[in-house]
Design a protein around this motif. Structure first.
Motif, mmCIF file in Angstrom:
data_model
loop_
_atom_site.group_PDB
_atom_site.id
_atom_site.type_symbol
_atom_site.label_atom_id
_atom_site.label_comp_id
_atom_site.label_asym_id
_atom_site.label_seq_id
_atom_site.Cartn_x
_atom_site.Cartn_y
_atom_site.Cartn_z
ATOM 1 N N VAL A 9 2.661 0.515 -5.780
ATOM 2 C CA VAL A 9 2.544 -0.905 -6.119
ATOM 3 C C VAL A 9 1.080 -1.330 -6.000
ATOM 4 C CG1 VAL A 9 3.180 -3.234 -5.386
ATOM 5 C CG2 VAL A 9 4.931 -1.431 -5.505
ATOM 6 N N GLU A 10 0.401 -0.836 -4.979
ATOM 7 C CA GLU A 10 -1.008 -1.180 -4.803
ATOM 8 C C GLU A 10 -1.860 -0.697 -5.978
ATOM 9 O OE1 GLU A 10 -4.391 0.190 -1.733
ATOM 10 O OE2 GLU A 10 -2.665 -0.787 -0.776
ATOM 11 N N THR A 13 -1.180 -2.870 -9.017
ATOM 12 C CA THR A 13 -1.736 -4.199 -8.794
ATOM 13 C C THR A 13 -3.233 -4.186 -9.096
ATOM 14 O OG1 THR A 13 -0.048 -4.705 -7.147
ATOM 15 C CG2 THR A 13 -2.045 -6.046 -7.096
ATOM 16 N N GLU A 47 -0.809 -11.653 -6.246
ATOM 17 C CA GLU A 47 0.476 -11.420 -5.586
ATOM 18 C C GLU A 47 1.305 -10.499 -6.445
ATOM 19 O OE1 GLU A 47 2.384 -15.188 -5.039
ATOM 20 O OE2 GLU A 47 0.758 -15.981 -3.804
ATOM 21 N N GLU A 48 1.947 -9.528 -5.808
ATOM 22 C CA GLU A 48 2.863 -8.688 -6.565
ATOM 23 C C GLU A 48 4.280 -8.918 -6.066
ATOM 24 O OE1 GLU A 48 1.766 -6.777 -3.015
ATOM 25 O OE2 GLU A 48 0.343 -6.727 -4.652
ATOM 26 N N ASP A 49 5.220 -8.720 -6.988
ATOM 27 C CA ASP A 49 6.615 -8.987 -6.685
ATOM 28 C C ASP A 49 7.476 -8.232 -7.697
ATOM 29 O OD1 ASP A 49 8.828 -10.089 -5.504
ATOM 30 O OD2 ASP A 49 8.302 -12.169 -5.948
ATOM 31 N N VAL A 69 6.170 -3.879 -11.934
ATOM 32 C CA VAL A 69 5.695 -4.838 -10.938
ATOM 33 C C VAL A 69 5.220 -6.073 -11.682
ATOM 34 C CG1 VAL A 69 3.968 -5.272 -9.133
ATOM 35 C CG2 VAL A 69 4.998 -3.007 -9.347
ATOM 36 N N GLN A 70 5.513 -7.229 -11.123
ATOM 37 C CA GLN A 70 4.987 -8.485 -11.633
ATOM 38 C C GLN A 70 3.804 -8.859 -10.754
ATOM 39 O OE1 GLN A 70 7.575 -11.915 -12.751
ATOM 40 N NE2 GLN A 70 6.752 -12.770 -10.860
ATOM 41 N N VAL A 71 2.667 -9.155 -11.382
ATOM 42 C CA VAL A 71 1.458 -9.505 -10.644
ATOM 43 C C VAL A 71 1.011 -10.894 -11.090
ATOM 44 C CG1 VAL A 71 -0.931 -8.860 -10.131
ATOM 45 C CG2 VAL A 71 0.785 -7.070 -10.513
ATOM 46 N N ARG A 91 4.917 1.019 -13.526
ATOM 47 C CA ARG A 91 4.460 1.964 -12.502
ATOM 48 C C ARG A 91 4.551 3.405 -12.989
ATOM 49 N NH1 ARG A 91 7.655 1.349 -7.239
ATOM 50 N NH2 ARG A 91 6.118 2.902 -6.623
#
Length: 106
Positions: A9-10, A13, A47-49, A69-71, A91
């Protein structure tokens, strides 16, 4: 056979933010770009979610939460947050995908 090779995720992002920085001058107003550049160090947020339901209106993909991922990229002011971009990014290392919903010009 193993599943898809996924970025963390990082990692995605960071990719989403790099894409945002590259495309912002062509998709945001000059004032929005100036505001973001002026205030991002003190007030900026990334912000990621998990992707929300809104994406189904914009992309014809099966959006699996473990693969996307939504950023959100914006500025956080005391009285109001300004969201400059909402980014959907894959991803999956073998199936790159990115779609951005930009802040509308005022």
């Amino acid at each position: 056979m193993s599943g898809p090779r996924l970025y963390t995720v990082e990692e995605v992002t960071h990719q989403a933010y790099d894409i945002f920085l590259e495309l912002a001058p062509n998709n945001l107003s000059e004032k929005d770009v100036e505001d973001f550049n002026e205030f991002r160090e003190d007030l900026g947020f990334i912000e990621e979610d998990e992707p929300d339901e809104q994406w189904h209106d914009f992309v014809a993909l099966e959006i699996e939460p473990e693969s996307f991922v939504q950023v959100l990229v914006g500025l956080e002011f005391e009285n109001d947050d300004v969201l400059f971009a909402k980014i959907l990014i894959s991803r999956d290392k073998d199936a790159p995908f990115c779609h951005i919903l930009w802040k509308e010009s005022e």
